[in-house]
Design an enzyme around this catalytic site. Sequence first.
Site, PDB file in Angstrom:
ATOM      1  N   TRP A  12      -8.107  22.970  -9.738  1.00 43.21           N
ATOM      2  CA  TRP A  12      -8.242  22.112  -8.568  1.00 43.21           C
ATOM      3  C   TRP A  12      -9.665  21.581  -8.450  1.00 43.21           C
ATOM      4  CZ3 TRP A  12      -6.087  18.561  -6.444  1.00 43.21           C
ATOM      5  CH2 TRP A  12      -6.069  18.257  -5.086  1.00 43.21           C
ATOM      6  N   LYS A 192       2.561  28.351   2.720  1.00 42.87           N
ATOM      7  CA  LYS A 192       3.422  27.751   1.701  1.00 42.87           C
ATOM      8  C   LYS A 192       3.317  28.495   0.372  1.00 42.87           C
ATOM      9  CE  LYS A 192       0.008  25.148  -0.496  1.00 42.87           C
ATOM     10  NZ  LYS A 192      -0.238  24.771  -1.903  1.00 42.87           N
ATOM     11  N   ASN A 257       2.052  30.062  -7.847  1.00 49.03           N
ATOM     12  CA  ASN A 257       2.672  31.052  -6.981  1.00 49.03           C
ATOM     13  C   ASN A 257       4.152  31.214  -7.305  1.00 49.03           C
ATOM     14  OD1 ASN A 257       0.593  31.958  -4.807  1.00 49.03           O
ATOM     15  ND2 ASN A 257       0.295  29.750  -5.005  1.00 49.03           N
TER      16      ASN A 257
END
Length: 329
Positions: A12, A192, A257
Amino acid sequence: MEKIAILGGGSWATALAKILSENRAHVHWWMRNKQDVQHLIQYRHNPRYLSQVSFDLDYVKPSKDLRAVVAAADWVVLAVPAAFVQHVLADLPAEAFKGKVVVSAVKGMIPQENILITEYMERHYQVPDARQLVIAGPCHAEEVALEKQSYLTIGSHDLPTAERFCQLLRNRYVKANPLDDLDGIEYCAVMKNVIALACGIARGLNYGDNFQAVLVSNAMFEIERFLDAIMPIHRALSGSAYLGDLLVTAYSQFSRNRTFGNMIGRGYTVKSAQIEMNMVAEGYYAVRSIFELNRELQVDMPITNAVYHILYERISPAVEFEILKDKLK
């Protein structure tokens, strides 16, 4: 020219360095690993993540010197895993952030303290809310590298500052918009990842698409209940910063994840899954923080509880999901 510090050497951080430098911002990029810094200077790409992305070193300055990187910038982007934020910033005094805007690209919470990154920066470094931003998706770094159409939301209590940062991000394949729900966006980004773990576990247990659709729709109610308990304001959770970010994390092949959860569902131990992935799944740490916060709030959160029981109490995923499926509607 805007001067931006990026702290972190992961995918990222690399994607953000690509976007910002291609928009002609000066990026001062801190990486923990000295060899990675030297490789980037010599070969113009990150050797570990998104290595197909080439950088113009007129606009990107890699460095191992954290103090110098932060001092050189007006904006400081935190792009390290939440579990390592305290360690990375430990040697910096509060004065290092004076007058700067801190942008959190972290999708997790500070372990043990169970607080958001923005709370941590305000509490320990005296960075006020008005000078903090949060980056939300839906957006995977891998698709940024491929220049796929992507959308970002910048959360802030100060919309003009958020809009300024949006302008630094917008290009032909990235659209960015400000939103005045700093805390809600940040908590949703944490939640999330927990739900993506659950989706991965379900897939590893060979549950199908029908079940996952029910799991995700129930998860939105779970997130809504939690947000209403911790900070009750009106927010449209069907927006891309909330539902959109959840969907891409729950379903995408690039979701670490989901990948981590899938391995747990297939029988991997936590340790063996972490070793094989060689990447941090933020949801592993986040679910413990959310679970501990909820001890006081007492919100009905069956999905979060199930993931916590599997990862931290070593309950069999098959057994826990047999219990969970009867709680979903």
